[in-house]
Design a protein around this motif. Structure first.
Motif, PDB file in Angstrom:
ATOM      1  N   THR A   1       0.799  -1.227   0.000  1.00  0.00           N
ATOM      2  CA  THR A   1       0.000   0.000   0.000  1.00  0.00           C
ATOM      3  C   THR A   1       0.830   1.273   0.000  1.00  0.00           C
ATOM      4  OG1 THR A   1      -1.663  -1.197   1.302  1.00  0.00           O
ATOM      5  CG2 THR A   1      -1.896   1.203   1.150  1.00  0.00           C
ATOM      6  N   TYR A   2       1.926   1.269   0.759  1.00  0.00           N
ATOM      7  CA  TYR A   2       2.701   2.498   0.935  1.00  0.00           C
ATOM      8  C   TYR A   2       4.191   2.261   0.675  1.00  0.00           C
ATOM      9  CZ  TYR A   2      -1.455   3.964   3.556  1.00  0.00           C
ATOM     10  OH  TYR A   2      -2.737   4.266   3.937  1.00  0.00           O
ATOM     11  N   VAL A   3       4.872   3.363   0.394  1.00  0.00           N
ATOM     12  CA  VAL A   3       6.328   3.390   0.377  1.00  0.00           C
ATOM     13  C   VAL A   3       6.762   4.459   1.371  1.00  0.00           C
ATOM     14  CG1 VAL A   3       8.359   4.022  -0.967  1.00  0.00           C
ATOM     15  CG2 VAL A   3       6.624   2.545  -1.980  1.00  0.00           C
ATOM     16  N   VAL A   4       7.700   4.103   2.234  1.00  0.00           N
ATOM     17  CA  VAL A   4       8.194   5.028   3.248  1.00  0.00           C
ATOM     18  C   VAL A   4       9.642   5.384   2.943  1.00  0.00           C
ATOM     19  CG1 VAL A   4       8.817   5.247   5.679  1.00  0.00           C
ATOM     20  CG2 VAL A   4       6.614   4.237   5.050  1.00  0.00           C
ATOM     21  N   LEU A   5       9.941   6.664   2.920  1.00  0.00           N
ATOM     22  CA  LEU A   5      11.282   7.169   2.640  1.00  0.00           C
ATOM     23  C   LEU A   5      11.644   8.246   3.651  1.00  0.00           C
ATOM     24  CD1 LEU A   5       9.710   7.333  -0.563  1.00  0.00           C
ATOM     25  CD2 LEU A   5      12.113   6.851  -0.977  1.00  0.00           C
ATOM     26  N   GLY A   6      12.941   8.515   3.757  1.00  0.00           N
ATOM     27  CA  GLY A   6      13.368   9.678   4.532  1.00  0.00           C
ATOM     28  C   GLY A   6      13.768   9.413   5.954  1.00  0.00           C
ATOM     29  N   ASN A   7      13.829   8.148   6.370  1.00  0.00           N
ATOM     30  CA  ASN A   7      14.291   7.881   7.722  1.00  0.00           C
ATOM     31  C   ASN A   7      14.822   6.455   7.821  1.00  0.00           C
ATOM     32  OD1 ASN A   7      14.584   7.668  10.624  1.00  0.00           O
ATOM     33  ND2 ASN A   7      13.208   9.441  10.739  1.00  0.00           N
ATOM     34  N   HIS A   8      16.007   6.306   8.407  1.00  0.00           N
ATOM     35  CA  HIS A   8      16.594   4.973   8.549  1.00  0.00           C
ATOM     36  C   HIS A   8      15.883   4.142   9.611  1.00  0.00           C
ATOM     37  CE1 HIS A   8      19.471   5.928   5.691  1.00  0.00           C
ATOM     38  NE2 HIS A   8      20.578   6.012   6.402  1.00  0.00           N
ATOM     39  N   ASN A   9      15.250   4.815  10.586  1.00  0.00           N
ATOM     40  CA  ASN A   9      14.556   4.107  11.659  1.00  0.00           C
ATOM     41  C   ASN A   9      13.057   4.072  11.353  1.00  0.00           C
ATOM     42  OD1 ASN A   9      13.390   3.165  14.039  1.00  0.00           O
ATOM     43  ND2 ASN A   9      14.929   4.150  15.330  1.00  0.00           N
ATOM     44  N   LEU A  10      12.546   2.889  11.060  1.00  0.00           N
ATOM     45  CA  LEU A  10      11.146   2.771  10.663  1.00  0.00           C
ATOM     46  C   LEU A  10      10.179   3.051  11.809  1.00  0.00           C
ATOM     47  CD1 LEU A  10      11.251  -0.363   8.316  1.00  0.00           C
ATOM     48  CD2 LEU A  10      11.364   2.060   7.706  1.00  0.00           C
TER      49      LEU A  10
END
Length: 252
Positions: free
Chosen positions: A73-82
Motif C-alpha cells: 500500500t505504501y512506500v516510506v522514505l526519509g528515515n533509517h529508523n522505521l
C-alpha cells in the motif's frame, strides 16, 4: 530436445522449493545517518515492512517482482529508523512487473512502483542513479547491500534501523556451478565463502557499486543466512534499462 528442456525446467522448479526470497543483512552494521537516502521501505496496509526498494526518480521506486502482493500500500522514505514517524509515507499508485517474470529463481525479478505523488527531495530522501548502459562488474569488486530484514537465520524480528554490509562480487561461472539453472541477467555477490550478505526480509533492496544501484535483491538459499553455502543473487538492473525507460515514458 523438447523433452530435455522439460526435464531441465522441472529440475529448476524443484530447486525453487529451496529458494528463499532475499532479505536482510547478516554481519552488517547500522547505516550512517544521512547516508543511503534513496532507500525505501515498501509496506502493507497495516504499515508493516514487506520489502525494500530504492528511489530512482521523484515518483518511481524499484523493487523485486516477487514482492508483489495485494497488501502493498505504501512506500516510506526519509528515515533509517522505521519506528520514527519523521518520514515521507506515500501511497502506491501502480505496480509494474516485468512481463517475463514468472517465479523467483527463474529471472526477470524486477518491479517498478509508481507513487501517487512526488517525493520531496532533500527532506531525508534522494534518488540514486542506475547504470546508463550494461555494466561489467569485476570479480571481488566490493559493493554494498542494505535493508531492514532480519539479522539472524532463526530470528523473525525485522530490524527497525537500516543495516548495511559490504559484499564482494562473485564470478558468474563460479555462481553457475553453485546455482544449477541460474537465470540470465543476474549478479552474484556475497554469501558464498563469506559470512556476509542478505537474508529473509530485504528483497527489492539495491546492490550498490561505485554509487550506482546495479542490482535488486532477489534470492538466496533455503532460509539459511549463516553461509557460506550459496552466493546471493540479484537482478542485474543494467539489463533492464530499456524496459525501465519505456515504463517511465508511459507515465510521463
Amino acid at each position: 530436445m523438447l523433452v530435455l528442456q522439460e526435464i531441465l525446467l522441472l529440475h529448476v522448479l524443484a530447486c525453487l522449493g529451496r529458494l528463499t526470497h532475499g532479505s536482510d543483512i547478516i554481519h552488517g552494521e547500522k547505516a550512517p545517518e544521512n547516508s543511503m537516502q534513496y532507500m525505501a521501505s515498501v509496506q502493507d496496509n497495516e504499515g508493516e515492512h514487506v520489502c525494500g526498494g530504492f528511489l530512482i526518480t521523484e515518483d518511481f521506486v524499484v523493487s523485486a517482482a516477487h514482492c508483489d502482493d495485494s497488501s502493498l500500500t505504501y512506500v516510506v522514505l526519509g528515515n533509517h529508523n522505521l519506528k520514527n514517524s519523521n518520514h515521507q509515507k506515500i501511497k502506491i499508485e501502480n505496480k509494474i512487473i516485468h512481463k517475463n517474470y514468472r517465479q523467483v529463481g527463474l529471472g526477470d525479478d524486477i518491479m517498478l512502483i509508481k507513487l501517487s505523488e512526488k517525493v520531496k527531495l532533500g527532506h531525508g530522501a534522494e534518488t540514486i542513479e542506475i547504470p546508463p548502459a550494461e555494466i561489467n562488474l569485476k570479480e571481488n569488486q566490493v559493493c554494498q547491500v542494505a535493508g531492514w530484514g532480519i539479522t539472524k537465520t532463526d530470528d523473525n524480528k525485522l530490524a527497525d534501523e537500516l543495516m548495511v554490509v559490504d559484499v564482494s562480487v562473485i564470478d558468474k561461472q563460479v555462481c553457475k556451478k553453485q546455482w544449477r539453472g541460474l537465470p540470465a541477467n543476474v549478479i552474484c555477490a556475497g554469501g558464498y565463502e563469506t559470512t556476509k550478505g542478505f537474508c529473509q526480509g530485504d528483497s527489492g533492496g539495491p546492490l550498490v557499486c561505485h554509487g550506482f544501484a546495479v542490482g535488486v535483491v532477489s534470492f538466496n538459499y533455503d532460509e539459511n543466512c549463516k553461509y557460506p553455502d550459496k552466493p546471493n543473487v540479484y537482478t542485474d538492473i543494467s539489463k533492464y534499462r530499456k524496459w525501465i525507460n519505456e515504463v517511465l515514458k508511459t507515465f510521463f
